[in-house]
Design a protein around this motif. Structure first.
Motif, PDB file in Angstrom:
ATOM      1  N   UNK A  68       0.870  -1.575   0.097  1.00 32.04           N
ATOM      2  CA  UNK A  68      -0.145   0.148  -0.409  1.00 32.04           C
ATOM      3  C   UNK A  68       0.582   1.291  -0.073  1.00 32.04           C
ATOM      4  N   UNK A  69       0.554   2.335  -0.978  1.00 33.30           N
ATOM      5  CA  UNK A  69       1.489   3.301  -1.458  1.00 33.30           C
ATOM      6  C   UNK A  69       0.845   3.911  -1.318  1.00 33.30           C
ATOM      7  N   UNK A  70       1.371   5.816  -0.090  1.00 35.51           N
ATOM      8  CA  UNK A  70       0.495   6.762  -0.070  1.00 35.51           C
ATOM      9  C   UNK A  70       0.974   7.526  -0.277  1.00 35.51           C
ATOM     10  N   UNK A  71       0.010   8.699  -1.407  1.00 31.70           N
ATOM     11  CA  UNK A  71       0.420  10.314  -1.346  1.00 31.70           C
ATOM     12  C   UNK A  71       1.647  10.688  -2.109  1.00 31.70           C
ATOM     13  N   UNK A  72       2.512  10.485  -1.399  1.00 34.67           N
ATOM     14  CA  UNK A  72       4.015  10.948  -0.936  1.00 34.67           C
ATOM     15  C   UNK A  72       4.607   9.817  -1.108  1.00 34.67           C
ATOM     16  N   UNK A  73       4.290   8.957  -1.713  1.00 32.91           N
ATOM     17  CA  UNK A  73       4.745   7.541  -2.534  1.00 32.91           C
ATOM     18  C   UNK A  73       5.928   6.467  -1.739  1.00 32.91           C
ATOM     19  N   UNK A  74       4.881   6.943   0.082  1.00 29.33           N
ATOM     20  CA  UNK A  74       5.882   6.290   1.230  1.00 29.33           C
ATOM     21  C   UNK A  74       4.882   4.394   1.114  1.00 29.33           C
ATOM     22  N   UNK A  75       5.709   3.609   1.579  1.00 26.83           N
ATOM     23  CA  UNK A  75       4.844   1.972   2.010  1.00 26.83           C
ATOM     24  C   UNK A  75       4.372   2.422   3.355  1.00 26.83           C
ATOM     25  N   UNK A  76       2.854   2.135   2.972  1.00 28.45           N
ATOM     26  CA  UNK A  76       2.032   2.085   4.512  1.00 28.45           C
ATOM     27  C   UNK A  76       1.862   0.843   4.939  1.00 28.45           C
ATOM     28  N   UNK A  77       1.782  -0.143   4.295  1.00 27.31           N
ATOM     29  CA  UNK A  77       0.801  -1.192   4.608  1.00 27.31           C
ATOM     30  C   UNK A  77       2.078  -2.819   3.896  1.00 27.31           C
ATOM     31  N   UNK A  78       1.659  -3.643   4.122  1.00 26.95           N
ATOM     32  CA  UNK A  78       1.906  -5.248   3.243  1.00 26.95           C
ATOM     33  C   UNK A  78       1.638  -5.592   4.378  1.00 26.95           C
ATOM     34  N   UNK A  79       0.951  -6.302   2.494  1.00 29.08           N
ATOM     35  CA  UNK A  79      -0.012  -7.651   2.905  1.00 29.08           C
ATOM     36  C   UNK A  79      -0.177  -9.005   2.437  1.00 29.08           C
ATOM     37  N   UNK A  80      -0.229  -9.977   2.592  1.00 30.54           N
ATOM     38  CA  UNK A  80      -0.304 -11.385   1.976  1.00 30.54           C
ATOM     39  C   UNK A  80      -1.065 -11.072   0.949  1.00 30.54           C
ATOM     40  N   UNK A  81      -0.879 -10.954  -0.675  1.00 32.77           N
ATOM     41  CA  UNK A  81      -1.847 -11.565  -1.738  1.00 32.77           C
ATOM     42  C   UNK A  81      -3.061 -12.378  -1.706  1.00 32.77           C
ATOM     43  N   UNK A  82      -2.550 -13.492  -1.465  1.00 34.83           N
ATOM     44  CA  UNK A  82      -3.763 -14.492  -1.156  1.00 34.83           C
ATOM     45  C   UNK A  82      -4.319 -14.747   0.007  1.00 34.83           C
ATOM     46  N   UNK A  83      -3.018 -14.843   0.427  1.00 35.19           N
ATOM     47  CA  UNK A  83      -4.884 -14.597   2.367  1.00 35.19           C
ATOM     48  C   UNK A  83      -5.709 -13.330   1.882  1.00 35.19           C
ATOM     49  N   UNK A  84      -6.813 -14.063   2.361  1.00 36.73           N
ATOM     50  CA  UNK A  84      -8.432 -13.695   1.620  1.00 36.73           C
ATOM     51  C   UNK A  84      -8.322 -12.582   3.396  1.00 36.73           C
ATOM     52  N   UNK A 115      -5.941  -4.901   4.247  1.00 35.19           N
ATOM     53  CA  UNK A 115      -5.540  -4.003   3.185  1.00 35.19           C
ATOM     54  C   UNK A 115      -7.150  -3.354   2.761  1.00 35.19           C
ATOM     55  N   UNK A 116      -7.890  -3.809   2.589  1.00 35.93           N
ATOM     56  CA  UNK A 116      -9.105  -2.492   2.283  1.00 35.93           C
ATOM     57  C   UNK A 116      -9.622  -1.930   3.655  1.00 35.93           C
ATOM     58  N   UNK A 117      -9.624  -2.007   4.420  1.00 29.73           N
ATOM     59  CA  UNK A 117      -9.876  -1.235   5.855  1.00 29.73           C
ATOM     60  C   UNK A 117      -8.944  -0.406   6.004  1.00 29.73           C
ATOM     61  N   UNK A 118      -7.755  -0.995   5.915  1.00 28.38           N
ATOM     62  CA  UNK A 118      -6.342   0.198   5.871  1.00 28.38           C
ATOM     63  C   UNK A 118      -6.442   1.533   4.915  1.00 28.38           C
ATOM     64  N   UNK A 119      -7.086   0.990   3.697  1.00 30.00           N
ATOM     65  CA  UNK A 119      -6.697   2.006   3.358  1.00 30.00           C
ATOM     66  C   UNK A 119      -7.913   3.005   2.753  1.00 30.00           C
ATOM     67  N   UNK A 120      -8.821   2.607   3.699  1.00 32.60           N
ATOM     68  CA  UNK A 120     -10.011   3.689   3.929  1.00 32.60           C
ATOM     69  C   UNK A 120      -9.628   4.274   5.563  1.00 32.60           C
ATOM     70  N   UNK A 121      -8.660   3.522   6.029  1.00 34.84           N
ATOM     71  CA  UNK A 121      -7.712   4.476   7.248  1.00 34.84           C
ATOM     72  C   UNK A 121      -6.511   5.881   6.897  1.00 34.84           C
ATOM     73  N   UNK A 122      -6.243   5.131   5.257  1.00 31.59           N
ATOM     74  CA  UNK A 122      -5.095   6.817   4.529  1.00 31.59           C
ATOM     75  C   UNK A 122      -5.920   7.601   4.256  1.00 31.59           C
ATOM     76  N   UNK A 123      -6.848   6.885   3.570  1.00 27.41           N
ATOM     77  CA  UNK A 123      -8.608   7.807   2.596  1.00 27.41           C
ATOM     78  C   UNK A 123      -8.563   8.708   3.872  1.00 27.41           C
ATOM     79  N   UNK A 124      -8.977   8.152   5.164  1.00 21.02           N
ATOM     80  CA  UNK A 124      -9.548   9.560   6.508  1.00 21.02           C
ATOM     81  C   UNK A 124      -8.242  10.304   6.619  1.00 21.02           C
TER      82      UNK A 124
END
Length: 223
Positions: A185-201, A207-216
């Motif tokens: 997960x990359x923010x608007x400043x090009x920093x890495x803000x999250x790392x997730x296992x893409x095969x783990x639901x 990830x979806x929850x933390x995107x919402x946090x980052x949007x806020x």
């Protein structure tokens, strides 16, 4: 009216004001995501500036999307995006990642500030036509989800030095590619803000929850 009644009335009037001020100051959700990958000096120590840690930024790139159009960091300016590495002929891990990225796309299909960027580690075979067909398979919206190809050396350097993820051709006896199953997960400043296992639901739900946090968090900075 007696002094006691006046005092009681004053207390009753001021309590709601105090409660409002308390909630305004302390009731805001201040939860924020950590920033990953501090920049490192040649000595191995984190880079510091004005007493704060300096964090690694994803470098600029210019690659070709499934539509044939060029995509670079300019297309992601001011955006939050999810990045991953894959190849179209991958039979297991990539399919799981792409299916899970479909869920991410659906969750933010109406949010213009969220993008998905998938880089192929097999650009010699993953042409624009191949990526276009792959995009159709997973319902990738070309304005939301970029599937990128380009010079192999550039993509591998971006993976290894930019995202700090493995990307390489497997030994010649194995017709495959080594790449990570991670989603970043990359923010608007090009920093890495999250790392997730893409095969783990469950991790993708996080990830979806933390995107919402980052949007806020982004909205609070704008305001």
């Amino acid at each position: 009216m007696s002094p006691k009644k006046v005092l009681l009335l004053g207390v009753l009037l001021i309590v709601p004001v105090l409660v409002y001020l308390f909630l305004k100051v302390f009731g805001t959700n201040h939860y924020t995501l950590r920033t990953y990958m501090p920049a490192i000096e040649d000595t191995g120590e984190p880079v510091m500036q004005n007493g704060d840690t300096v964090f690694h930024k994803i470098p600029d790139f210019s690659l070709t999307a499934q539509t044939g159009k060029t995509v670079s960091q300019q297309n992601l300016q001011g955006k939050i995006y999810v990045a991953n590495f894959f190849f179209a002929s991958c039979k297991d891990v990539c399919k799981e990642m792409s299916s899970n990225l479909q869920q991410v796309q659906e969750a933010f299909i109406k949010e213009p500030n969220v993008k998905i960027v998938s880089y192929t580690v097999d650009p010699e075979r993953d042409s624009v036509a191949v990526l276009s067909k792959y995009a159709e398979t997973y319902g990738a919206n070309p304005d939301k989800w970029y599937l990128l190809t380009g010079p192999k050396s550039q993509i591998y350097q971006l993976a290894q030095e930019g995202f700090k993820l493995p990307a390489m051709q497997a030994p010649s006896l194995i017709p495959d590619f080594i790449h990570s199953e991670k989603l970043l997960l990359i923010d608007e400043e090009k920093h890495v803000r999250g790392i997730y296992n893409g095969t783990d639901e469950e991790d993708v739900e996080r990830l979806i929850t933390e995107i919402k946090v980052l949007l806020q968090e982004r909205k609070q900075h704008v305001n």
